[in-house]
Design an enzyme around this catalytic site. Structure first.
Site, mmCIF file in Angstrom:
data_model
loop_
_atom_site.group_PDB
_atom_site.id
_atom_site.type_symbol
_atom_site.label_atom_id
_atom_site.label_comp_id
_atom_site.label_asym_id
_atom_site.label_seq_id
_atom_site.Cartn_x
_atom_site.Cartn_y
_atom_site.Cartn_z
ATOM 1 N N CYS A 55 0.884 -1.149 0.242
ATOM 2 C CA CYS A 55 -0.048 0.021 -0.085
ATOM 3 C C CYS A 55 0.973 1.358 -0.047
ATOM 4 O O CYS A 55 2.054 1.203 -0.157
ATOM 5 C CB CYS A 55 -0.955 0.031 1.077
ATOM 6 S SG CYS A 55 -1.705 -1.418 1.543
ATOM 7 N N ILE A 87 -4.134 -7.892 -0.829
ATOM 8 C CA ILE A 87 -3.374 -8.906 -0.983
ATOM 9 C C ILE A 87 -3.922 -10.018 0.103
ATOM 10 O O ILE A 87 -4.196 -11.176 -0.572
ATOM 11 C CB ILE A 87 -1.921 -8.590 -0.667
ATOM 12 C CG1 ILE A 87 -1.363 -7.361 -1.825
ATOM 13 C CG2 ILE A 87 -1.095 -10.013 -1.055
ATOM 14 C CD1 ILE A 87 -1.170 -7.849 -3.224
ATOM 15 N N GLY A 145 2.956 -2.815 3.647
ATOM 16 C CA GLY A 145 4.112 -4.076 3.512
ATOM 17 C C GLY A 145 3.227 -5.414 4.058
ATOM 18 O O GLY A 145 2.022 -5.527 3.667
ATOM 19 N N ASP A 202 -3.031 -9.175 8.555
ATOM 20 C CA ASP A 202 -1.849 -8.709 9.374
ATOM 21 C C ASP A 202 -1.955 -7.351 9.657
ATOM 22 O O ASP A 202 -1.126 -7.254 10.904
ATOM 23 C CB ASP A 202 -0.648 -9.126 8.515
ATOM 24 C CG ASP A 202 -0.605 -8.114 7.250
ATOM 25 O OD1 ASP A 202 -1.714 -7.575 7.044
ATOM 26 O OD2 ASP A 202 0.467 -8.304 6.378
ATOM 27 N N SER A 211 11.067 -12.150 -6.064
ATOM 28 C CA SER A 211 12.294 -11.777 -6.946
ATOM 29 C C SER A 211 13.315 -12.357 -6.119
ATOM 30 O O SER A 211 13.280 -12.636 -4.859
ATOM 31 C CB SER A 211 12.157 -10.281 -6.921
ATOM 32 O OG SER A 211 12.989 -9.756 -5.754
#
Length: 631
Positions: free
Chosen positions: A2, A53, A76, A100, A363
């Protein structure tokens, strides 16, 4: 993932205009297109843009704690939130959502500022405690998520996920810091200890701020650090098993998502390792994507395709060409500050490609810093052995003189380009490493500066903070200190900034499993020979991944995400190169000698020097200055 923003009155708790917080959030709307919210109380305003998410419909922000005592805005992911949730339930906490964010609030209620040490993940968040009337700002251990802040003339402090959130406030001053320009020309980015605008700060990685009404602005408090001072003594086979366990744990924890998830795949060791471990865990084929170049020598898509076939992924790829140069203003605008890592362009393109099918992408970033994977780490280890054999009283005059006389032979084969090595050996370990990291060493920067800019810069040199980092590092060797400096400066300033801005520009969440702090802490305790051996870095990681990856992937020379700007500036972009020397925006600053800039351009075009990194650096400086003027 965010974007957050806010206003806090440090002096007296005056009312906060909600429309100002909204404007700050609107400036970073790309970070969170799925929802928005603003909350205000006397002396404080918090704003949030949401990219959904986890718990897609149940965790709107700003979020209040269950007792109404605290309000949170959070950017995050907390990867151990489920474990923490169970622990906090046993302590009496009550939860109303499945995400979370509420876990962070409960952790704050239970442990106060020390809650950050219990959170495993990437984060930047703000908590306003209504009882204590304090604002708590925190950033994750390694700086995956950014947080800018600045005091204003009305006694307030503004903060946000990107600089553009702050520049949306009318009271923010827009005076360029000349020391940031010195930093930028040295490193190719503005490090976290500075901002391009005077008065703007970046909360350092692994730090927090606790602000109180009526109290002066405090210094950030460091809550996490990595130590290279200890050494593991276990057998290589045992270290290999532990490393594999930590890598599997890091990858698996980052595959938790309520939206489609995939991975970037370059075909190098790091991204291939992540994809291999994802494929091992995933029931469905992993979705992967890669970006190639129209210059065959720099194109790695063939390796990526091989790994995709080996692990049965759903793979997509695209090619970046000089035509993409038309998007340079868009790329520069993502960073707000000048940012000269030319791989930002293909990174943005691979994020765009990923976003077509997923919302989260893993990644391979971070392994080079944590496990000594850069060529400069190998050189540092070898050069320190030479330094140990020759007294500095002999090294400085002999190697310094030889380095000064040796030509800058960009055109020659790599073994003949000895100038930088000789000059590096002339200094101590820290000085040598700082030189190896630099885009422009001090003598070349100084040659480009005007007398006026030298006056503005004063006695400051960009290398000083890096030297301080290395010389005070909790470390045993020069390689330890080099990696420590990378983790504290290069990683958050360049690598993570690049990935955060380019992914967030397309509303994609990027996750870096190889930067799990437990993995980083483990790697820091490895004997030097487990990191660098026989002229190769990441030795233990490559040994560990032999069971998954072929030797030609594991041991081929490291290339990195290299954009072919040298070829472009001599070919299709030659006019763009020449335009840099005549740039009106750079000329107005009075910082750089225009005649010398023209010489840099023409030497590159003629092929007598490879000045492509400097040309790109100057181009991005020009675009950043133009962008700040336009606001």
């Amino acid at each position: 993932m965010c974007g957050i923003a806010g206003i806090y009155h440090l002096e007296t708790p005056k009312p906060v205009d909600a429309t100002r917080v909204e404007a700050m959030c609107d400036a970073i709307a790309h970070r969170g297109p799925d929802g928005q919210g603003v909350w205000t109380a006397p002396g404080v305003g918090l704003g949030h843009r949401r990219l959904s998410i986890i718990d897609l419909g149940g965790s709107p922000q700003p979020m209040a704690s269950s007792d109404g005592r605290a309000m949170l805005v959070f950017n995050g992911e907390i990867y151990n939130y489920r474990e923490l949730r169970q622990e906090l339930k046993l302590l009496g906490e009550v939860f109303h959502t499945d995400g979370d964010s509420e876990v962070i609030l409960a952790a704050w209620r239970r442990w106060g500022p020390q809650c950050v040490s219990r959170l495993f993940g990437m984060f930047a968040f703000a908590i306003y405690d209504l009882d204590a009337r304090t604002l708590f700002l925190a950033r994750d251990r390694l700086g995956v998520k950014p947080l800018f802040y600045a005091p204003l003339s009305d006694g307030s402090l503004v903060f946000g996920s990107e600089l553009k959130a702050l520049t949306a406030h009318p009271l923010l001053r827009r005076e360029i810091d000349p020391l940031a320009v010195e930093d930028y020309l040295a490193w190719g980015y503005v490090p976290d200890h500075r901002s391009i605008l005077k008065g703007v700060c970046k909360l350092p990685a692994g730090h927090f701020l606790l602000l109180r009404h009526g109290a002066p602005l405090p210094r950030p408090v460091q809550w996490w650090d990595v130590s290279f001072a200890e050494r593991r003594t276990a057998r290589p086979a045992d270290l290999e098993a532990e490393l594999l366990h930590l890598m599997r744990q890091a990858v698996t924890s980052r595959m938790v998502s309520d939206v489609p998830l995939g991975a970037f795949l370059s075909g190098g060791v790091d991204s291939s390792s992540v994809v291999a471990l994802m494929a091992e865990t995933s029931v469905d084929p992993v979705r992967t994507c890669s970006i190639g170049f129209d210059v065959a020598a720099l194109d790695e898509t063939g390796y990526a395709t091989r790994i995709a076939r080996q692990f049965g992924t759903e793979h997509a790829s695209r090619t970046v060409s000089p035509d993409d140069f038309a998007a340079i203003d868009a790329v520069a605008g993502m960073f707000d500050e000048p940012f000269a890592d030319a791989s930002a362009l293909p990174t943005w393109r691979v994020c765009q490609l990923a976003r077509e099918s997923v919302t989260v992408a893993l990644s391979g970033d971070g392994a080079d810093e944590a496990m000594a994977g850069y060529r400069r780490h190998v050189f540092q280890s070898a050069e320190d052995k030479v330094r140990a054999l020759i007294p500095s009283g002999l090294r400085r005059p002999v190697f310094g003189a030889l380095g000064g006389l040796y030509p800058k032979a960009d055109w020659a084969p790599r073994p003949l380009r000895a100038k930088s090595t000789l000059l590096s050996l002339a200094g101590d370990s820290a000085e040598g490493y700082a030189r190896s990291m630099a885009f422009l060493p001090p003598e070349l920067r100084n040659a480009l500066y005007t007398d006026e800019f030298r006056r503005l810069r004063g006695d400051y040199r960009a290398e000083e903070p890096v030297l301080d980092l290395m010389r005070s590092a909790p470390a045993r060797s020069g390689l330890d200190r080099a990696q420590y400096a990378d983790l504290k400066s290069w990683l958050p300033g360049d690598i993570l900034t690049k990935v955060d801005r380019t992914s967030m520009a397309v509303s994609l969440e990027a996750r870096e499993p190889l930067l799990d702090h437990r993995l980083v802490e483990f790697a820091a305790t490895l004997p030097e020979a487990m990191r660098v051996q026989r002229g190769q870095g990441k030795w233990l990681m490559k040994r560990t991944m032999r069971r998954y990856l072929p030797d030609d992937i594991l041991h081929r020379p490291k290339q990195g995400f290299v954009t072919p700007i040298a070829q472009w500036f001599r070919g299709p972009l030659v006019q763009a190169a020449r335009d840099i020397a005549g740039s009106a925006a750079l000329a107005r600053t009075g910082w750089l000698d225009q005649r010398k800039l023209l010489g840099v351009v023409e030497a590159h075009v003629a092929g007598t020097s490879d000045n492509s990194r400097l040309l790109w650096q100057l181009l991005m400086l020009e675009r950043a200055l133009s962008g700040l003027d336009a606001h």
